[in-house]
Design an enzyme around this catalytic site. Structure first.
Site, PDB file in Angstrom:
ATOM      1  N   SER A 145      -4.102   8.576  23.798  1.00 13.86           N
ATOM      2  CA  SER A 145      -2.883   8.160  23.093  1.00 13.86           C
ATOM      3  C   SER A 145      -2.275   6.918  23.759  1.00 13.86           C
ATOM      4  O   SER A 145      -2.924   5.883  23.774  1.00 13.86           O
ATOM      5  CB  SER A 145      -1.912   9.347  23.051  1.00 13.86           C
ATOM      6  OG  SER A 145      -1.001   9.203  22.001  1.00 13.86           O
ATOM      7  N   GLU A 169      -4.710  14.424  13.527  1.00 11.70           N
ATOM      8  CA  GLU A 169      -3.715  13.775  14.386  1.00 11.70           C
ATOM      9  C   GLU A 169      -2.332  13.726  13.716  1.00 11.70           C
ATOM     10  O   GLU A 169      -2.174  13.085  12.679  1.00 11.70           O
ATOM     11  CB  GLU A 169      -4.130  12.321  14.643  1.00 11.70           C
ATOM     12  CG  GLU A 169      -5.527  12.132  15.195  1.00 11.70           C
ATOM     13  CD  GLU A 169      -5.555  12.153  16.695  1.00 11.70           C
ATOM     14  OE1 GLU A 169      -4.516  12.431  17.299  1.00 11.70           O
ATOM     15  OE2 GLU A 169      -6.647  11.893  17.256  1.00 11.70           O
ATOM     16  N   HIS A 215      -3.549  16.306  17.644  1.00 16.09           N
ATOM     17  CA  HIS A 215      -3.461  15.359  18.751  1.00 16.09           C
ATOM     18  C   HIS A 215      -3.551  16.146  20.061  1.00 16.09           C
ATOM     19  O   HIS A 215      -2.887  17.156  20.207  1.00 16.09           O
ATOM     20  CB  HIS A 215      -2.095  14.655  18.634  1.00 16.09           C
ATOM     21  CG  HIS A 215      -2.001  13.370  19.388  1.00 16.09           C
ATOM     22  ND1 HIS A 215      -2.942  12.370  19.286  1.00 16.09           N
ATOM     23  CD2 HIS A 215      -1.051  12.888  20.232  1.00 16.09           C
ATOM     24  CE1 HIS A 215      -2.577  11.343  20.041  1.00 16.09           C
ATOM     25  NE2 HIS A 215      -1.434  11.626  20.624  1.00 16.09           N
TER      26      HIS A 215
END
Ligand SMILES: *[C@@H]1O[C@H](CO)[C@@H](O)[C@H](O)[C@H]1NC(C)=O
Ligand SMILES: *[C@@H]1O[C@H](CO)[C@@H](O)[C@H](O)[C@H]1NC(C)=O
Length: 565
Positions: A211, A342, A466
């Site tokens: 990320s 995600e 995520h």
């Protein structure tokens, strides 16, 4: 580099020689690095190997007092023993136990240390943590080494400054920006100079990140400061090559921070004098005030393109897209990809509220789309073009119908694409056009029993969220420690094998490997678009991931203005 010496003093040596479970209580681990002595501690891998842990090692002087808002200075050598047997503090952010500005620390995990008689040179994997450039840390609660260290690698996890303290920038000499990324460079230099003492090979360094950490890796690639400090790169779930060009400053955020803390905003100088009197906690606790609509934008601070300032090294001197296109970047093997769902779970709260009769999310979306969509989906605001983009996104994802419980899947896809997927898609395609370095692309689709996000109604995982794949690479304390017969183990074996093999060789999958059922992970190139679908089994796919969705984004955010519009 100085002479390396290692002392392991076994207090009850005879009793405990071959019983690593008791190691933590009974042994003292001390190691001499070029900068001074370090005291460590022990952990044990999933398969029972000993891990030598050195946590919270300071790699830069504490950026406090007049050093706040300044590039970090490399740590000076120390004379007593540095106690790295416990976790260090994390960088200022809300709701954490041990927080301090003296947070420029790294954790080292090694499964073999060099001795007088044996030199040890394991491939080094450096990991930059996620957290949107405003949260997270490199601590072992989320980055436990117990799975990865069964492989022959050395792991380093790195803290870097975040939020206003790490990313405020005014576009001039007072605050040129990217302090958090420059911290990462200081850490990489530290690793180059010191990691051999811990059993790592400074000439075989893989940088990896998730990320915001993944964004970071994608910028180290083009940064002149990072040149020569790494040899392979892994970007998981996000890159800086997203739908919005990186800005030259973020004065708006600096001003907002000053206002939140009651500081003048007339000049950058006055603002900084006042901000320097505020505590770390005051910065940390202002975070929620940067949200504009519920938790959005998910990304507030981003890296910036820095101005030229005399005597200051620039992390990012130009638009990274331009640097990539010019071939001005580290030619190293690269692995990148993202997860199936995600940020799609952002729709769970609107669902829960709607089921209680509170339709405020839907009402906001349906009446105020042009205002909210650019905040949530991270593109230009308040322009005719912005309206056009909002209209196209609504048409494609919501079929021009009001968002409701029955018409919500598009919003999940939109969050996935806007916040993560498109940035990876664009990056991998740019990179494939710019170079023929080995490039490996994946789509993570494996649904295990656990997830960072549970559907509140069923208590089952909401898709593949995520961070979810990281539980197969690191032991994350919020999930159980996977044991021998757990269904997650084959994925743990494969993911850690991929990281090991990539770190060693620049190729992710060993040839003729039973563990992977002999699948070949072909490179992604501009004329052969191949990616690995990582599911219970692995399979090579042809084409692009979510082609239609990505084609829409490519058309809405062209890199070059086409001659006719
Ligand atoms: C509806 O939900 C939102 C988000 O949880 C909340 O902020 C708001 O106060 C709720 N409204 C009502 C009337 O309950
Ligand atoms: C993988 O390749 C090896 C060597 O060619 C072969 O013996 C084995 O049966 C193959 N395994 C699978 C699952 O295809």
């Amino acid at each position: 580099m100085g002479r390396i010496s290692l002392t392991i003093l076994c207090v009850f040596a005879g009793l405990l020689k071959f019983n690593p479970t008791f190691a933590e209580e009974s042994e003292i681990l001390e190691l001499t690095s070029p900068l001074g002595k370090v005291k460590g501690s022990f952990l044990e891998t999933r398969l029972g190997k000993k891990i030598y842990c050195f946590r919270g090692i300071r790699y830069a002087e504490a950026p406090v007092g007049q050093k706040r808002f300044q590039p970090a200075e490399p740590v000076k050598a120390w004379t007593d023993v540095f106690d790295a047997s416990v976790e260090g503090p994390v960088c200022p952010q809300p709701d954490v136990a041990i927080m301090s500005e003296d947070c420029l620390r790294l954790n080292i995990y090694s499964n073999e240390l060099p001795t007088k008689d044996k030199n040890v040179k394991k491939p080094v994997i450096v990991y930059f943590h996620p957290g949107g450039f405003y949260g997270g840390s490199g601590k072992s609660d989320r980055q436990g080494p117990e799975y990865l260290l069964d492989k022959e690698v050395l792991l380093v996890t790195v803290n870097y400054r975040i939020g206003s303290l790490g990313f405020m920038s005014s576009g001039d000499s007072l605050l040129p920006g990217n302090l958090g990324l420059k911290d990462q460079v200081i850490a990489l230099r530290w690793i180059k100079n010191n990691i051999a003492s811990f059993g790592g090979d400074p000439d075989c360094v893989t940088i990896s990140g998730y990320s915001a950490g993944s964004w970071s890796v994608s910028l180290h690639l083009v940064s002149p400061m990072s040149k020569g400090l790494f040899h392979r790169a892994i970007s998981m779930s996000g890159t800086a090559y997203y739908q919005k060009p990186l800005p030259k400053d973020q004065k708006n955020l600096a001003t907002k921070q000053a206002e939140i803390l009651g500081c003048p905003t007339d000049t950058v100088g006055n603002m900084l004098i006042c901000l320097n009197t505020k505590t770390a906690e005051e910065f940390a606790n202002s975070l929620s005030q940067f949200c504009e609509w519920h938790g959005d934008p998910i990304l507030v601070w981003t890296p910036v393109i820095e101005p030229e300032v005399n005597g200051v090294e620039r992390f990012l001197p130009d638009d990274p897209v331009k640097l990539l296109k010019e071939g001005n970047f580290a030619q190293v093997p690269y692995m990148t990809g993202f997860n199936k769902d995600e940020f799609g779970s952002v729709i769970l709260l609107p669902i829960a509220e709607a089921k209680k009769g509170n339709n405020s999310f839907f009402e906001d979306w349906n009446t105020n789309w042009d205002h909210i969509a650019p905040i949530s989906f991270l593109y230009e605001r308040d322009t005719p073009r912005s309206k056009e983009i909002s209209r196209e996104l609504n048409k494609f994802y919501n079929h021009d119908k009001p968002v409701s419980l029955q018409n919500l899947q598009g919003m999940a896809h939109l969050y996935c694409d806007a916040v993560i997927a498109y940035s990876v898609h664009r990056f991998v395609n740019l990179l494939a056009t710019a170079t023929d370095i080995p490039l490996y692309y994946y789509h993570f689709m494996y649904q295990g029993r656990y997830s960072h996000v549970l559907d509140p109604e069923t208590n089952e995982p909401y898709g593949i969220s995520h961070h979810d794949e990281m539980m197969y690479i690191f032991y994350m304390k919020k999930f159980p420690f996977f044991k021998k017969d757990d269904p997650e183990i084959p994925t743990v074996e494969r993911m850690t094998s991929i990281w090991e093999h990539f770190a060693k060789t620049g190729e992710p999958i060993p040839k003729n490997n039973e563990l992977f059922k002999n699948v070949t992970w072909e490179r992604f190139t501009s004329d052969k678009k191949r990616y690995l679908e990582i599911n219970k089994e692995f399979s090579l796919k042809n084409g692009l991931i979510n082609t239609e969705r990505m084609e829409l984004w490519d058309s809405l955010f062209p890199l070059e203005q086409s001659p006719k519009q």
